[in-house]
Scaffold this motif. Structure first.
Motif, PDB file in Angstrom:
ATOM      1  N   ALA A  42     -14.650 -21.946   9.779  1.00  0.00           N
ATOM      2  CA  ALA A  42     -14.009 -23.261  10.049  1.00  0.00           C
ATOM      3  C   ALA A  42     -16.045 -24.124   9.967  1.00  0.00           C
ATOM      4  O   ALA A  42     -16.369 -25.042   9.803  1.00  0.00           O
ATOM      5  CB  ALA A  42     -13.504 -24.077  11.115  1.00  0.00           C
ATOM      6  N   ALA A  43     -17.162 -23.129  11.481  1.00  0.00           N
ATOM      7  CA  ALA A  43     -17.465 -23.568  12.047  1.00  0.00           C
ATOM      8  C   ALA A  43     -19.135 -23.817  10.537  1.00  0.00           C
ATOM      9  O   ALA A  43     -19.657 -24.504  10.667  1.00  0.00           O
ATOM     10  CB  ALA A  43     -18.508 -22.373  12.412  1.00  0.00           C
ATOM     11  N   GLN A  44     -19.326 -22.835   9.374  1.00  0.00           N
ATOM     12  CA  GLN A  44     -19.458 -22.824   8.366  1.00  0.00           C
ATOM     13  C   GLN A  44     -19.427 -23.814   6.979  1.00  0.00           C
ATOM     14  O   GLN A  44     -20.422 -23.750   6.428  1.00  0.00           O
ATOM     15  CB  GLN A  44     -19.672 -21.090   7.766  1.00  0.00           C
ATOM     16  CG  GLN A  44     -20.271 -19.836   8.917  1.00  0.00           C
ATOM     17  CD  GLN A  44     -20.123 -18.736   9.199  1.00  0.00           C
ATOM     18  OE1 GLN A  44     -19.889 -18.601   7.442  1.00  0.00           O
ATOM     19  NE2 GLN A  44     -20.777 -18.388   9.322  1.00  0.00           N
ATOM     20  N   LEU A  45     -18.420 -24.384   7.087  1.00  0.00           N
ATOM     21  CA  LEU A  45     -17.222 -24.869   5.976  1.00  0.00           C
ATOM     22  C   LEU A  45     -17.787 -26.749   6.353  1.00  0.00           C
ATOM     23  O   LEU A  45     -17.925 -26.738   7.244  1.00  0.00           O
ATOM     24  CB  LEU A  45     -15.611 -25.091   5.842  1.00  0.00           C
ATOM     25  CG  LEU A  45     -15.794 -23.693   5.138  1.00  0.00           C
ATOM     26  CD1 LEU A  45     -14.688 -23.711   5.216  1.00  0.00           C
ATOM     27  CD2 LEU A  45     -15.414 -23.346   4.187  1.00  0.00           C
ATOM     28  N   ARG A  46     -18.365 -27.143   5.542  1.00  0.00           N
ATOM     29  CA  ARG A  46     -19.421 -28.662   5.262  1.00  0.00           C
ATOM     30  C   ARG A  46     -17.813 -29.476   6.095  1.00  0.00           C
ATOM     31  O   ARG A  46     -17.966 -30.818   6.746  1.00  0.00           O
ATOM     32  CB  ARG A  46     -20.062 -29.192   3.901  1.00  0.00           C
ATOM     33  CG  ARG A  46     -20.948 -28.653   3.572  1.00  0.00           C
ATOM     34  CD  ARG A  46     -22.036 -29.039   2.814  1.00  0.00           C
ATOM     35  NE  ARG A  46     -23.004 -28.213   2.084  1.00  0.00           N
ATOM     36  CZ  ARG A  46     -24.142 -28.874   1.710  1.00  0.00           C
ATOM     37  NH1 ARG A  46     -23.708 -29.239   0.399  1.00  0.00           N
ATOM     38  NH2 ARG A  46     -24.644 -27.916   1.317  1.00  0.00           N
ATOM     39  N   THR A  47     -17.131 -29.578   5.363  1.00  0.00           N
ATOM     40  CA  THR A  47     -15.577 -29.739   5.916  1.00  0.00           C
ATOM     41  C   THR A  47     -14.956 -29.652   7.193  1.00  0.00           C
ATOM     42  O   THR A  47     -14.316 -30.548   8.216  1.00  0.00           O
ATOM     43  CB  THR A  47     -14.249 -29.112   4.576  1.00  0.00           C
ATOM     44  OG1 THR A  47     -14.213 -28.734   5.601  1.00  0.00           O
ATOM     45  CG2 THR A  47     -14.558 -30.409   3.431  1.00  0.00           C
ATOM     46  N   GLY A  48     -15.657 -28.122   8.120  1.00  0.00           N
ATOM     47  CA  GLY A  48     -15.107 -28.340   9.195  1.00  0.00           C
ATOM     48  C   GLY A  48     -13.721 -27.341   9.191  1.00  0.00           C
ATOM     49  O   GLY A  48     -12.982 -27.924  10.493  1.00  0.00           O
ATOM     50  N   GLU A  49     -13.074 -27.588   7.831  1.00  0.00           N
ATOM     51  CA  GLU A  49     -11.692 -27.002   7.787  1.00  0.00           C
ATOM     52  C   GLU A  49     -11.275 -26.021   8.516  1.00  0.00           C
ATOM     53  O   GLU A  49     -12.243 -24.485   7.979  1.00  0.00           O
ATOM     54  CB  GLU A  49     -11.832 -27.564   6.253  1.00  0.00           C
ATOM     55  CG  GLU A  49     -10.155 -27.046   5.847  1.00  0.00           C
ATOM     56  CD  GLU A  49      -9.966 -26.075   4.726  1.00  0.00           C
ATOM     57  OE1 GLU A  49      -9.068 -24.973   4.038  1.00  0.00           O
ATOM     58  OE2 GLU A  49     -10.752 -26.633   3.371  1.00  0.00           O
ATOM     59  N   VAL A  50     -10.320 -25.950   9.144  1.00  0.00           N
ATOM     60  CA  VAL A  50      -9.876 -24.437   9.686  1.00  0.00           C
ATOM     61  C   VAL A  50      -9.061 -23.937   9.044  1.00  0.00           C
ATOM     62  O   VAL A  50      -8.109 -24.548   8.426  1.00  0.00           O
ATOM     63  CB  VAL A  50      -9.081 -24.260  11.550  1.00  0.00           C
ATOM     64  CG1 VAL A  50      -9.160 -22.821  11.322  1.00  0.00           C
ATOM     65  CG2 VAL A  50     -10.038 -25.170  11.965  1.00  0.00           C
ATOM     66  N   PRO A  51      -9.677 -22.366   8.153  1.00  0.00           N
ATOM     67  CA  PRO A  51      -8.357 -22.070   6.407  1.00  0.00           C
ATOM     68  C   PRO A  51      -6.942 -21.034   7.774  1.00  0.00           C
ATOM     69  O   PRO A  51      -6.502 -21.235   9.009  1.00  0.00           O
ATOM     70  CB  PRO A  51      -9.424 -20.430   6.628  1.00  0.00           C
ATOM     71  CG  PRO A  51     -10.524 -21.051   7.487  1.00  0.00           C
ATOM     72  CD  PRO A  51     -10.800 -21.896   8.637  1.00  0.00           C
ATOM     73  N   ALA A  52      -6.067 -21.556   6.573  1.00  0.00           N
ATOM     74  CA  ALA A  52      -4.684 -20.877   7.316  1.00  0.00           C
ATOM     75  C   ALA A  52      -4.726 -19.450   6.746  1.00  0.00           C
ATOM     76  O   ALA A  52      -5.729 -19.088   6.743  1.00  0.00           O
ATOM     77  CB  ALA A  52      -3.802 -21.300   6.188  1.00  0.00           C
ATOM     78  N   ALA A  53      -3.492 -18.409   6.855  1.00  0.00           N
ATOM     79  CA  ALA A  53      -3.897 -17.144   7.151  1.00  0.00           C
ATOM     80  C   ALA A  53      -2.714 -16.232   6.943  1.00  0.00           C
ATOM     81  O   ALA A  53      -1.455 -17.046   6.917  1.00  0.00           O
ATOM     82  CB  ALA A  53      -3.875 -16.999   8.949  1.00  0.00           C
ATOM     83  N   ILE A  54      -2.851 -15.078   6.338  1.00  0.00           N
ATOM     84  CA  ILE A  54      -1.124 -14.099   6.689  1.00  0.00           C
ATOM     85  C   ILE A  54      -1.229 -13.214   7.511  1.00  0.00           C
ATOM     86  O   ILE A  54      -2.137 -12.752   7.715  1.00  0.00           O
ATOM     87  CB  ILE A  54      -1.271 -13.687   5.095  1.00  0.00           C
ATOM     88  CG1 ILE A  54      -1.091 -14.162   4.003  1.00  0.00           C
ATOM     89  CG2 ILE A  54       0.113 -12.764   5.407  1.00  0.00           C
ATOM     90  CD1 ILE A  54      -0.917 -14.255   2.519  1.00  0.00           C
TER      91      ILE A  54
END
Length: 434
Positions: A166-178
């Motif tokens: 998230a800190a490296q994406l320009r959107t700041g999006e927090v990825p989902a997870a399995i």
């Protein structure tokens, strides 16, 4: 057509992908550089490696775009965006998040991309999105890891890979997870399909054993939601799983041929692991040459001639030689030089090694350190690598194309954090690896 293609963010990490394919019966070849040349076609696995882990900004984007464009021509079933199994990266340097954005730019119809850096056989685990790595017989969360939490270039202060990305994406999006329970309760494939059909850049996938990675490999190959190729962000662990589930072959035993004469090792790693390995080599009689800070800073290029003369004298006398830029972060040169240009340092070490090989003073060369290794091999004129023998985990012995300055040499490629303490002695006088 290759079964697996990959783009690697440094050379030693790429060599581990080659090694994992090799140990399970797949023929793999690596093209070194910017991906501008034709790709080899006589193989099951083909990859491109460059120094993107040491780059940021426009230089990173330019290199990764070129590599993705070139690797797309392989038309492989699976594409691995190969990252370090300890997730070395930051928003400014070797950004994995930015790499994911560039993957979506080149392959816009692929949906969220799985992130699976675990490599259990190498002591790398992901549990509830937190990443762990082994060190000296214990397993540590990345943000508490004795080495990775204090990495000289990309210290990791967060172990949850969702927040690292998230800190490296320009959107700041927090990825989902399995998470781990999905592997045990039968819901893994359903969760995989749901996430692949969702919106977002990526999702993190837990794995703490080889069977978990095998499930990821099968999901990649059987994913009915995907466009071609299937894409995964991962390490040598996912390559091993893809090879294992494809060939059904367990480890293939092979042995390293002995050194033919004196060994030359070049190191730009500040890792405490590498520092201990250098100390072990010196204790066993290796000649030690410290690269002067003035040469590392680019202040006095003439010092390289002196360094080469000293290395040549020791090799001609039959001594194994270790040339290093630092012996850990406590080395006075580490404080004196500050942040170094990886391309400059890699060129120094690669030029020296190539010169010693051309002069016939050594046919056995070890390159230690990840960030500078690609630059070093480029300076040696290497354009292709293949594995000759497995040797030790994540540190194979390779051979190069015939046009390289080090053609015909045994080439050991070892990342900064990996290998037993006596890895250099094993390379110089091989004993069966543990």
């Amino acid at each position: 057509m290759a079964y697996v293609s990959f783009v690697a963010d440094d050379l030693t990490g790429a060599s581990d992908v080659l090694a994992q394919a090799h140990r399970h019966g797949l023929d793999a070849v690596l093209a070194v550089g910017d991906g501008s040349g034709p790709l080899p076609t006589d193989c099951d696995v083909v990859g491109i490696a460059g120094p993107s882990r040491s780059l940021g900004g426009a230089a990173f984007d330019e290199l990764v775009r070129a590599q993705l464009e070139q690797i797309a021509a392989a038309d492989a079933e699976v594409l691995i965006y190969k990252v370090c199994s300890t997730f070395d990266s930051s928003p400014e340097r070797g950004s994995i998040g930015r790499g994911i954005e560039l993957l979506h730019e080149r392959f816009p119809d692929h949906g969220p991309l799985p992130i699976a850096p675990a490599q259990p056989g190498f002591g790398r685990y992901t549990a509830f999105s937190n990443h762990f790595a082994g060190y000296s017989g214990s397993v540590h969360r990345l943000d508490r890891h004795p080495v990775m939490a204090h990495h000289p270039s990309t210290p990791l202060h967060e172990a949850d890979l969702r927040h690292v990305i998230a800190a490296q994406l320009r959107t700041g999006e927090v990825p989902a997870a399995i998470h781990l329970p999905a592997h045990a309760d039968g819901s893994f494939r359903e969760q995989w399909t749901t996430l692949r059909r969702s919106r977002g850049a990526a999702f993190v996938v837990d794995a703490v054993e080889d069977g978990h990675l095998d499930a990821i490999a099968l999901a990649l190959r059987e994913d009915d939601t995907r466009q071609s190729p299937a894409i995964v962000i991962g390490s040598g662990g996912i390559m091993a799983a893809l090879a294992r589930t494809s060939t059904g072959r367990s480890d293939i035993a092979d042995s390293a041929r002995p050194a033919s004469g004196p060994v030359l090792a070049v190191s730009a790693s500040a890792s405490s692991t590498t520092a201990a390995q250098i100390a072990d080599a010196v204790a066993h009689g290796w000649a030690e040459l410290a690269v002067p800070a003035q040469l590392l800073n680019g202040q006095d290029r003439s010092l390289l001639d002196d360094l080469e003369k000293r290395a040549a004298a020791w090799l001609a006398a039959g001594r194994n030689v270790i040339v290093h830029t630092t012996r850990g972060t406590q080395d006075p040169r580490y404080a004196a030089t500050g942040p170094l240009d990886a391309s400059h340092v890699g060129e120094i070490l690669g030029t020296l090694a190539g010169s010693m090989a051309v002069k016939g003073l050594t046919q056995d060369i070890a390159v230690l350190g990840g960030d500078t290794s690609s630059h070093a091999l480029l300076a040696m004129g290497v354009s292709e690598l293949r594995v000759s023998s497995q040797f030790v985990t994540a540190a194979p012995i390779c051979r190069t194309d015939r046009k390289a300055a080090v053609a015909g040499c045994r080439l050991l490629l070892k990342g900064g954090q990996v290998g037993p303490i006596d890895v250099l002695e094993r390379f110089a006088r091989p004993i069966p690896p543990a």
